[in-house]
Design a protein around this motif. Sequence first.
Motif, short mmCIF file in Angstrom:
data_model
loop_
_atom_site.label_atom_id
_atom_site.label_comp_id
_atom_site.label_asym_id
_atom_site.label_seq_id
_atom_site.Cartn_x
_atom_site.Cartn_y
_atom_site.Cartn_z
N LEU A 64 2.38 55.67 120.45
CA LEU A 64 3.25 56.25 119.70
C LEU A 64 3.38 54.90 118.76
O LEU A 64 3.74 53.68 119.50
CB LEU A 64 4.34 56.68 120.20
N ARG A 65 3.93 54.69 118.11
CA ARG A 65 5.03 53.81 117.08
C ARG A 65 6.09 53.91 116.19
O ARG A 65 6.03 55.48 116.11
CB ARG A 65 3.85 53.16 116.19
N ASN A 66 6.89 53.35 115.99
CA ASN A 66 8.58 53.47 115.23
C ASN A 66 9.12 54.47 115.94
O ASN A 66 9.07 55.87 115.14
CB ASN A 66 7.81 53.46 113.66
N ARG A 67 9.17 55.04 117.12
CA ARG A 67 10.04 56.22 117.24
C ARG A 67 11.54 55.82 116.58
O ARG A 67 11.87 55.11 118.44
CB ARG A 67 9.76 56.91 118.60
N MET A 68 11.92 56.18 116.46
CA MET A 68 13.66 56.35 115.75
C MET A 68 14.26 57.24 115.94
O MET A 68 14.20 57.94 115.74
CB MET A 68 13.70 55.09 114.46
N ARG A 69 15.97 56.70 115.98
CA ARG A 69 16.71 58.56 115.19
C ARG A 69 17.83 57.39 114.29
O ARG A 69 17.45 56.48 114.28
CB ARG A 69 17.82 58.16 116.73
#
Lengths: 483, 94
Positions: free
Chosen positions: B56-61
Motif C-alpha cells: 500500500l502507498r499514500n493511505r491518507m485521511r
Amino acid sequence: MHDFEAVIGLEIHVELSTASKIFCSCPTTFGAEVNTQCCPVCLGLPGTLPALNRKALEYTVKAGLALNCQIARHTWFDRKNYFYPDLPKAYQVSQQDAPLCVNGYLEIPVGDSGTKKVGINRVHLEEEVGKSLHAGETIIDAVYSLLDYNRAGIPLIEIVTQPDIRSAEEAQTFLESLRNILRYIEISDCKMQEGSLRCDANISLRPKGSTAFGTKTEIKNLNSFRAVRRALEYEIKRQAGLLRDGLPVEPETRHWDEQKGVTVAMRSKEQTSFYRLFADPDLVPIDLSAEWIQQMERELPELPGARRERFIDEYGLPEYDARVLTAAKEMADFFEEVVKGYNDPKTVSNWIMTEILRYVKEQGEEAEGIPLPPASLVELLQLIEGGIINRNQAKEIVLPEMVASGKAPRQIVKEKGLEQISDTSQLEGVVASVLEANPDVVQDYLGGKEKVMGFLVGQVLKETKGKANPRLVNEMIREKLKQ
Amino acid sequence: MPVTKEEIKRLGEIIYLDLTDEESARFADLLNPVLKKADELLEGLEEEPLRHISQLRNRMREDEVGIPMPKEKVLANAAETQDGCFRVPRILED
Ligand SMILES: [Zn+2]
C-alpha cells in the motif's frame, strides 16, 4: 588575541495550522481544557491505526517549496523511541531517515539593501508532543509532572538550517523572514508565545578566517525573537571569554534563563539519546509524483521576494518602502486594499510606514496585524484630500480614535467638531482682524519677506482653533494684501 | 557481528532494565547464535531492506475534525491524575 566569528545554525519547530491532528481527527484548538482533545489514536492505545492527514503533507511540501528545497519522491515515517512521558506512546513519529524536503535556502535581508542566502538542510514532518506542567515552584524542585496531551499529535515541521548564520542579529532576521514566509503560504500562525513556532540554536566560535568548526553548544528555551537574539549575544560573549582564557567550550545543551539573561548548562542527555529508529509499520510509505509536486508549487501564493519586486514595478515605490510593506503579509495586503480605494501609492505607503506601523509595533512582536480596516484609512485620506480636516488633525486626533474605538473617521470628525472651515465668508472677519493686529508683519510681507506668511496663517488658525483650512487662509491673505 | 555483554548492559539501561553483569553475559551468549544465523541469511543479499510488508502507498485521511474521547475516558487508565492531567514522577532526573 583572536577575533572570533560566530557559527550559528537554527532548528525550528513549527506547528501546522491544520484543523485536525496529524494521524487522527482530534481538533487542534489552542487553549482548550486539558486532555479534551485526545482519542485512542493519539494516546497510542492498542489496536488503533493512524492515517496521515493529507493537508499536513501538503503544508510540509509547500514549506519546502517556499524554502527552495528538493522534494523527496519517496518517503516514510520512523518511530523515534524514547522514555519520556511527553508522548504517551513512548515514541515519536518522525522522519529522521527520509525527510520530505532537503537542500533549500532562504534569502534574508542584511544591511540596508543586501541579501544573504541561509541554507536549509531539511524540512521534515513529525508529530507534536504533549505539554508537561511541573507541579512545584520550578522545574528543579518539582515533585511531579502533569501531562496534558491536547497538543500531542498536532502536525509539526522541523526546519534545520545550515550553520550559515554569523551573528545574533542575523539569527533574528532569519527567524522573522521565516515566520513571514510561512505566514504568506498560510501553513502556520507561527506564534512564539503560544509555542506554535519554537527555536533552538547551535552555536560555536572560531577564529576569523578559519574554516574549521569550534565546539558547539545548543541553546534551548528561546521563547521570543528577542530571547533568540539575547541568548546568542550572551553565548558568543561567554564562549569568547573561555577561548581567550585558553579554556575549552563544553559540548552541551544550555538553557536560556530569560530573567537572569544567562545560559545555564543542562544535564547531559547523551546517555539516553539512542532512539532505536525504525520505519513505523502502521503508516504506509508515501510516493509523490512530479505532477503532484508541481501542483503544490502552482498553489503557492506570491512570496515576499516576488511581491517586493512587484510593489516596486507596479506602484513605483522605493525599494525601502517595498521591503517594509512586504515584511508582513497582513501589511502588504492592507497596503494593496487601501491603494484600491485611494490611488496614491506613495502617500498610502508613507501613512502605513509611519503612522500605522507605530500602532502595530505597540502590540509587540506578536502583532496580530493592522488595527483598522483598509476602508477606514481610505476614508481618512479622502477627508484630508477634500480639505475637511488637515493632516495634523488626522494624525493626532482622528487616527488614534479610530484605533481606540473602531469608529469611522467621518463620524469622529463630526463628533469632535473637527470640520475645517472652508467657507471664505466665515473666515473674512478673522483674516481682516489678524492683518489689522499685525501691521508690522504685514509691512514685512509687503517688503518682500514671504516667510512671514506662515505666521499670519498661524494666527488665523489659532483664532479658529485649528479649524480653518490653511491653504484657503493662505490664498485669502495673499489676495487681500495684493489690493 | 557478535554483541558484547557491555552492549547488552547498555541496551538494558536504555530500555530501563537493570541487568547484572551475569545476566548481561548470559543474554549475550543467548543472542549471539541468533545474530550469527541472521548474518548468514543476509550474506550476499543485494536487495534493499524491506521497510514495509504492505504494498500500500499514500493511505491518507482528509483534514476533518471528529469527536475526541471524553476526558474521563482519556484519564481512565492513568495511574495517578491531578487537575485533569496525567501525573507522573517528575521528568528531570537527579
Ligand atoms: Zn486523537
